[in-house]
Design an enzyme around this catalytic site. Structure first.
Site, PDB file in Angstrom:
ATOM      1  CB  THR A 177      -0.903  -0.013   1.256  1.00 50.33           C
ATOM      2  OG1 THR A 177      -1.440   1.287   1.463  1.00 50.33           O
ATOM      3  CG2 THR A 177      -0.135  -0.394   2.516  1.00 50.33           C
ATOM      4  CG  ASP A 178      -1.186   4.960  -0.817  1.00 49.04           C
ATOM      5  OD1 ASP A 178      -1.673   4.274   0.097  1.00 49.04           O
ATOM      6  OD2 ASP A 178      -1.830   5.867  -1.410  1.00 49.04           O
ATOM      7  CD  GLU A 179      -3.214   3.529   4.407  1.00 48.34           C
ATOM      8  OE1 GLU A 179      -3.073   3.554   5.637  1.00 48.34           O
ATOM      9  OE2 GLU A 179      -4.297   3.354   3.848  1.00 48.34           O
TER      10      GLU A 179
ATOM     11  CE  LYS B 228      -0.212  -4.521   3.133  1.00 47.47           C
ATOM     12  NZ  LYS B 228      -0.731  -5.856   2.651  1.00 47.47           N
TER      13      LYS B 228
ATOM     14  CE1 TYR C  20      -3.295  -2.479   6.012  1.00 41.79           C
ATOM     15  CE2 TYR C  20      -3.135  -0.138   5.491  1.00 41.79           C
ATOM     16  CZ  TYR C  20      -3.268  -1.444   5.080  1.00 41.79           C
ATOM     17  OH  TYR C  20      -3.386  -1.729   3.740  1.00 41.79           O
TER      18      TYR C  20
HETATM   19  P1  NAD Z   1     -10.090  -6.765   2.938  1.00 42.88           P
HETATM   20  O1  NAD Z   1      -9.969  -6.458   4.386  1.00 42.88           O
HETATM   21  O2  NAD Z   1     -11.361  -6.447   2.220  1.00 42.88           O
HETATM   22  O3  NAD Z   1      -9.816  -8.321   2.689  1.00 42.88           O
HETATM   23  C1  NAD Z   1      -8.816  -9.039   3.340  1.00 42.88           C
HETATM   24  C2  NAD Z   1      -9.078 -10.531   3.104  1.00 42.88           C
HETATM   25  O4  NAD Z   1      -8.013 -11.254   3.752  1.00 42.88           O
HETATM   26  C3  NAD Z   1     -10.381 -11.045   3.714  1.00 42.88           C
HETATM   27  O5  NAD Z   1     -11.032 -11.906   2.825  1.00 42.88           O
HETATM   28  C4  NAD Z   1      -9.933 -11.813   4.957  1.00 42.88           C
HETATM   29  O6  NAD Z   1     -10.801 -12.872   5.318  1.00 42.88           O
HETATM   30  C5  NAD Z   1      -8.567 -12.317   4.519  1.00 42.88           C
HETATM   31  N1  NAD Z   1      -7.673 -12.584   5.643  1.00 42.88           N
HETATM   32  C6  NAD Z   1      -7.407 -11.775   6.696  1.00 42.88           C
HETATM   33  N2  NAD Z   1      -6.546 -12.371   7.519  1.00 42.88           N
HETATM   34  C7  NAD Z   1      -6.232 -13.585   6.964  1.00 42.88           C
HETATM   35  C8  NAD Z   1      -5.361 -14.647   7.333  1.00 42.88           C
HETATM   36  N3  NAD Z   1      -4.654 -14.593   8.458  1.00 42.88           N
HETATM   37  N4  NAD Z   1      -5.278 -15.709   6.535  1.00 42.88           N
HETATM   38  C9  NAD Z   1      -6.009 -15.781   5.377  1.00 42.88           C
HETATM   39  N5  NAD Z   1      -6.843 -14.812   4.993  1.00 42.88           N
HETATM   40  C10 NAD Z   1      -6.958 -13.717   5.767  1.00 42.88           C
HETATM   41  O7  NAD Z   1      -8.857  -6.041   2.274  1.00 42.88           O
HETATM   42  P2  NAD Z   1      -8.697  -5.372   0.848  1.00 42.88           P
HETATM   43  O8  NAD Z   1      -9.137  -3.966   0.929  1.00 42.88           O
HETATM   44  O9  NAD Z   1      -9.247  -6.275  -0.179  1.00 42.88           O
HETATM   45  O10 NAD Z   1      -7.103  -5.346   0.737  1.00 42.88           O
HETATM   46  C11 NAD Z   1      -6.405  -6.448   0.171  1.00 42.88           C
HETATM   47  C12 NAD Z   1      -4.918  -6.156   0.211  1.00 42.88           C
HETATM   48  O11 NAD Z   1      -4.640  -4.968  -0.518  1.00 42.88           O
HETATM   49  C13 NAD Z   1      -4.372  -5.940   1.611  1.00 42.88           C
HETATM   50  O12 NAD Z   1      -3.112  -6.556   1.693  1.00 42.88           O
HETATM   51  C14 NAD Z   1      -4.243  -4.428   1.718  1.00 42.88           C
HETATM   52  O13 NAD Z   1      -3.201  -4.076   2.592  1.00 42.88           O
HETATM   53  C15 NAD Z   1      -3.913  -4.065   0.290  1.00 42.88           C
HETATM   54  N6  NAD Z   1      -4.325  -2.722  -0.134  1.00 42.88           N
HETATM   55  C16 NAD Z   1      -5.616  -2.302   0.042  1.00 42.88           C
HETATM   56  C17 NAD Z   1      -5.998  -1.051  -0.417  1.00 42.88           C
HETATM   57  C18 NAD Z   1      -7.424  -0.559  -0.285  1.00 42.88           C
HETATM   58  O14 NAD Z   1      -7.694   0.597  -0.591  1.00 42.88           O
HETATM   59  N7  NAD Z   1      -8.371  -1.387   0.137  1.00 42.88           N
HETATM   60  C19 NAD Z   1      -5.049  -0.214  -1.034  1.00 42.88           C
HETATM   61  C20 NAD Z   1      -3.734  -0.680  -1.192  1.00 42.88           C
HETATM   62  C21 NAD Z   1      -3.402  -1.937  -0.751  1.00 42.88           C
HETATM   63  P1  TYD Z   2     -10.241   4.629   4.930  1.00 39.21           P
HETATM   64  O1  TYD Z   2     -11.298   4.230   3.941  1.00 39.21           O
HETATM   65  O2  TYD Z   2     -10.273   4.042   6.297  1.00 39.21           O
HETATM   66  O3  TYD Z   2      -8.840   4.377   4.209  1.00 39.21           O
HETATM   67  P2  TYD Z   2      -7.331   4.781   4.678  1.00 39.21           P
HETATM   68  O4  TYD Z   2      -7.361   5.242   6.067  1.00 39.21           O
HETATM   69  O5  TYD Z   2      -6.632   3.477   4.532  1.00 39.21           O
HETATM   70  O6  TYD Z   2      -6.893   5.823   3.706  1.00 39.21           O
HETATM   71  O7  TYD Z   2     -10.271   6.206   5.098  1.00 39.21           O
HETATM   72  C1  TYD Z   2     -10.111   7.064   3.982  1.00 39.21           C
HETATM   73  C2  TYD Z   2     -10.099   8.488   4.513  1.00 39.21           C
HETATM   74  O8  TYD Z   2     -11.399   8.777   5.051  1.00 39.21           O
HETATM   75  C3  TYD Z   2      -9.137   8.708   5.651  1.00 39.21           C
HETATM   76  O9  TYD Z   2      -8.594  10.032   5.536  1.00 39.21           O
HETATM   77  C4  TYD Z   2      -9.994   8.629   6.900  1.00 39.21           C
HETATM   78  C5  TYD Z   2     -11.321   9.164   6.419  1.00 39.21           C
HETATM   79  N1  TYD Z   2     -12.519   8.601   7.094  1.00 39.21           N
HETATM   80  C6  TYD Z   2     -13.463   9.483   7.652  1.00 39.21           C
HETATM   81  O10 TYD Z   2     -13.334  10.709   7.601  1.00 39.21           O
HETATM   82  N2  TYD Z   2     -14.571   8.931   8.246  1.00 39.21           N
HETATM   83  C7  TYD Z   2     -14.765   7.573   8.324  1.00 39.21           C
HETATM   84  O11 TYD Z   2     -15.776   7.126   8.921  1.00 39.21           O
HETATM   85  C8  TYD Z   2     -13.784   6.703   7.748  1.00 39.21           C
HETATM   86  C9  TYD Z   2     -13.938   5.219   7.820  1.00 39.21           C
HETATM   87  C10 TYD Z   2     -12.676   7.268   7.136  1.00 39.21           C
END
Ligand code: NAD
Ligand code: TYD
Length: 340
Positions: free
Chosen positions: A129-131, A158, A154
């Site tokens: 992730t970019d985070e 990562k 988090y």
């Molecule tokens: P999500 O939380 O929707 O899904 C995570 C999945 O992983 C779920 O199905 C969960 O059951 C499974 N899981 C959790 N712990 C596990 C374990 N110990 N063993 C097996 N499975 C397990 O997450 P997402 O938003 O789909 O993100 C997926 C990946 O992409 C993550 O690694 C996250 O860090 C990365 N990512 C997400 C975003 C975003 O905006 N959502 C952006 C950049 C990177």
């Molecule tokens: P989020 O979807 O949790 O993603 P991330 O923290 O990984 O970027 O949050 C996106 C942005 O929205 C972040 O700046 C936090 C803000 N946010 C709110 O203002 N209210 C909310 O209820 C949530 C969940 C997030």
């Protein structure tokens, strides 16, 4: 370049993982996907109901931190690539309870890496992730050379996982790629994240909680564009590299929320400014020119198109998120899938 006929996807029942499985099986019907997922609170087999019965899509319920489980899969199957999506992914939960983030995101990744090393898996892709880069001021972009400065538990977990991937590549010669993507949105996102939370709350005329002043900036990418970037990287990416993936769509949280309210015809009076998130990163912005120049990828969806499609999806799939929000889906799983 890897012949990726059989792919071990971890976390395939989550938001991005399930979108990726749909995308890959749609585009490459001859590929086989093995989906290892623990089905935590956000893992939802409903996300895969169209493909879960397909013979080339196997679901294995299990934990990526379970060495024997991982070893068993990699011993029995001829896996061409592991793509590790599995993670604890929500910043607010990591602030409340960091322990699980360390276990799944760091130890889990290391267990997969070890399994990959033992079984001589041709390629390991870590979905990061970019985070991990921390927070930007009003100017500038994250590049692949930006130092890691994670601010939440988090993001720190990562970043640690990324370093472990690097260590396995340097020490054991494991072929690996790390991808770092910006904030995704689209179908099947768990409604605790900003966009699905705000859409579902607005539909139900509930308050929309905005942290702090609402001026924090995220770079939003439609999940389909992320999947396409991963497809390109999987087939043409260079082992040992890192690739930033971005949406070229920076928006403040307030802009995102206003767009949602306007599209749904709901009043701005639903907005509630609430206490800020501790350590809240101010701005993320991605420079993904490496991916553009080397692999000719760029996002296709504008934020305006993507957010409209996403709003429509959540309006049309009210059952999906209402079941989750009421907690009913846990019972449903047990009935439908038992202990698979
Ligand atoms: P999500 O939380 O929707 O899904 C995570 C999945 O992983 C779920 O199905 C969960 O059951 C499974 N899981 C959790 N712990 C596990 C374990 N110990 N063993 C097996 N499975 C397990 O997450 P997402 O938003 O789909 O993100 C997926 C990946 O992409 C993550 O690694 C996250 O860090 C990365 N990512 C997400 C975003 C975003 O905006 N959502 C952006 C950049 C990177
Ligand atoms: P989020 O979807 O949790 O993603 P991330 O923290 O990984 O970027 O949050 C996106 C942005 O929205 C972040 O700046 C936090 C803000 N946010 C709110 O203002 N209210 C909310 O209820 C949530 C969940 C997030």
């Amino acid at each position: 370049m890897v012949e990726a006929k059989t792919i071990l996807v971890t976390g395939g029942c989550g938001f991005i993982g399930s979108n990726f499985i749909h995308y890959m099986l749609g585009k490459y019907p001859s590929y086989r996907i093995i989906n290892l997922d623990k089905l935590t609170y956000c893992g939802n087999l409903d996300n895969l109901c169209e493909v879960v019965q397909q013979p080339n899509c196997t679901f294995v319920k299990g934990d990526i931190a379970d060495r024997e489980r991982v070893r068993g899969i990699l011993h029995d199957e001829r896996v061409g690539v592991i793509i590790n999506f599995a993670a604890e992914s929500h910043v607010d939960r990591s602030i409340e309870d960091p322990d699980l983030f360390l276990r799944t995101n760091i130890l889990g990744t290391q267990v997969l890496l070890e399994g990959a090393r033992e079984a001589k898996i041709p390629l390991f892709i870590q979905i990061s992730t970019d985070e991990v880069y921390g927070s930007l001021g009003t100017k500038g972009f994250f590049t692949e050379a930006t130092p890691l400065k994670p601010n939440s538990p988090y993001a720190a977990s990562k970043a640690a996982a990324d370093l472990m991937v690097r260590a396995y590549a340097k020490t054991y010669g494991l072929a690996s790629i790390i991808t770092r993507c910006s904030n995704n949105y689209g179908p099947y996102q768990f409604p605790e994240k900003l966009i699905p939370l705000m859409i579902s709350n607005a539909v139900e005329d509930r308050e929309l909680p905005i942290y702090g002043d609402g001026l924090n900036v995220r770079d939003w990418i439609y999940v389909g564009d992320h999947c396409q970037a991963l497809d390109v990287i999987l087939h043409r990416g260079k082992s040992g590299e890192m690739y930033n993936i971005g949406g070229a769509s920076e928006r403040t949280n307030l802009q995102v929320v206003r767009t949602i309210l306007e599209s749904l015809g709901k009043p701005e009076s639903l907005i509630r400014f609430v206490k800020d998130r501790p350590g809240h990163d101010r701005r993320y912005a991605m420079d993904f020119s490496k991916l553009k120049q080397e692999l000719d990828w760029q996002p296709l969806m504008t934020f305006e198109q993507g957010i409209q499609q996403t709003i429509t999806w959540y309006v049309e799939h009210r059952d999906w998120w209402q079941r989750i929000k009421t907690g009913e889906y846990r019972e449903y799983y047990e009935r439908m899938y038992g202990n698979r």
